[in-house]
Design an enzyme around this catalytic site. Sequence first.
Site, PDB file in Angstrom:
ATOM      1  N   LYS A 242      29.197 -13.498   0.518  1.00  0.00           N
ATOM      2  CA  LYS A 242      28.023 -12.650   0.260  1.00  0.00           C
ATOM      3  C   LYS A 242      27.019 -12.931   1.373  1.00  0.00           C
ATOM      4  CE  LYS A 242      25.457 -11.056  -3.793  1.00  0.00           C
ATOM      5  NZ  LYS A 242      25.707  -9.623  -3.579  1.00  0.00           N
TER       6      LYS A 242
HETATM    7  N1  PMP Z   1      30.472  -5.955  -4.388  1.00  0.00           N
HETATM    8  C1  PMP Z   1      29.341  -5.992  -3.659  1.00  0.00           C
HETATM    9  C2  PMP Z   1      29.360  -5.494  -2.263  1.00  0.00           C
HETATM   10  C3  PMP Z   1      28.170  -6.512  -4.230  1.00  0.00           C
HETATM   11  O1  PMP Z   1      27.034  -6.576  -3.518  1.00  0.00           O
HETATM   12  C4  PMP Z   1      28.171  -6.959  -5.572  1.00  0.00           C
HETATM   13  C5  PMP Z   1      26.920  -7.482  -6.204  1.00  0.00           C
HETATM   14  N2  PMP Z   1      26.762  -8.852  -6.009  1.00  0.00           N
HETATM   15  C6  PMP Z   1      29.390  -6.913  -6.283  1.00  0.00           C
HETATM   16  C7  PMP Z   1      30.518  -6.399  -5.653  1.00  0.00           C
HETATM   17  C8  PMP Z   1      29.508  -7.427  -7.687  1.00  0.00           C
HETATM   18  O2  PMP Z   1      29.525  -8.828  -7.689  1.00  0.00           O
HETATM   19  P1  PMP Z   1      28.955  -9.649  -8.917  1.00  0.00           P
HETATM   20  O3  PMP Z   1      29.584  -9.131 -10.138  1.00  0.00           O
HETATM   21  O4  PMP Z   1      29.341 -11.059  -8.647  1.00  0.00           O
HETATM   22  O5  PMP Z   1      27.483  -9.460  -8.909  1.00  0.00           O
END
Ligand code: PMP
Length: 325
Positions: free
Chosen positions: A175
């Site tokens: 991320k």
């Molecule tokens: N994909 C992307 C590109 C994101 O930014 C997010 C949000 N964090 C997610 C998927 C979903 O991840 P999560 O469920 O861990 O928030």
Amino acid sequence: MSGTTIDEKLANIPALGTEIAETSWAFHDGDFTKLADAKVSIATHALNYGTGVFEGIRAYWNAAREQLYVFRLRDHFARMERSCRIMRIALPGDPDALAALTLDLLRRNGFRTDVYVRPLAYKAARSIKVALDGLRPGFSMFAFPLGAYLPTNGLTASVVSWRRTPDNAIPARGKLTGAYINTALATDEAHDEEADEAIFLTQEGHVSEGGSSNIFVVRDGELATPPVTADILEGITRQSIMRLARERLDLRVVEREIDRTELYIADEVFFCGTGAQVAPCVSIDHRTVGDGRIGPITRSIGDLYFAVAHGDDDAYPEWRSAVYR
Ligand code: PMP
């Protein structure tokens, strides 16, 4: 939804249409401070090159229990640690210590509403050297009230021309702050198409994920979602939903390659994520999904997810960290 522009819709979502208020407590440079006083130099490496990693964590206010529950708090910091490994950033503590710090921050703010928490680890060195190794790290965290990030009453989506960043260019698995340019480009294109959310394809042309969410399709009662090798962020909500679907709803869930046209013929499609929560999709590329209404499987998953995250359903207690004693 007709007659309302995307900008008007976003303006109705607090903290999305407006700048975040700076009156809350934040954590910056090893101390609690007011958000207004948490500043960085314009020579900061991460500001110049996007060399940071972050998390997005939600806490849900349960009014009946007078409790604020953080959803999968430790798991977010475990993922942050993995993102930091890719980026060669040292965190100031392990996932347990950072989880405890988050609870401290939320308590100090005294929130009695749904909030979003944003931890940020970054190359803090004042340096223009384009590299990762040997640059001084920084760690900060702030939190603010947040309702929906995407509409949850049936949104529209658009497959965008921007491809998801491949793992061997800029890994979507991490991320990474700079990587969100990919999302920003895609989201603008979707909004220009009057759609609420973007859908990315991989370089090979298979479905990857939403702009800021993972995606599930329902075909003949089976849930399918792209595998972790499809240049997706390995979403914590995605993983939670796979477990809820299998363990509580007795549904078959598969991780497999998904073609673009499967989106057009699916019975149901929904996005999920910390920000997105469970966001049903009723139209993709101007084609109605299913009968154009929120489907029964999506509805059951959404209801269950919200109940578990809010602590209205007692299952999975290890997924909720209580802020107040
Ligand atoms: N994909 C992307 C590109 C994101 O930014 C997010 C949000 N964090 C997610 C998927 C979903 O991840 P999560 O469920 O861990 O928030």
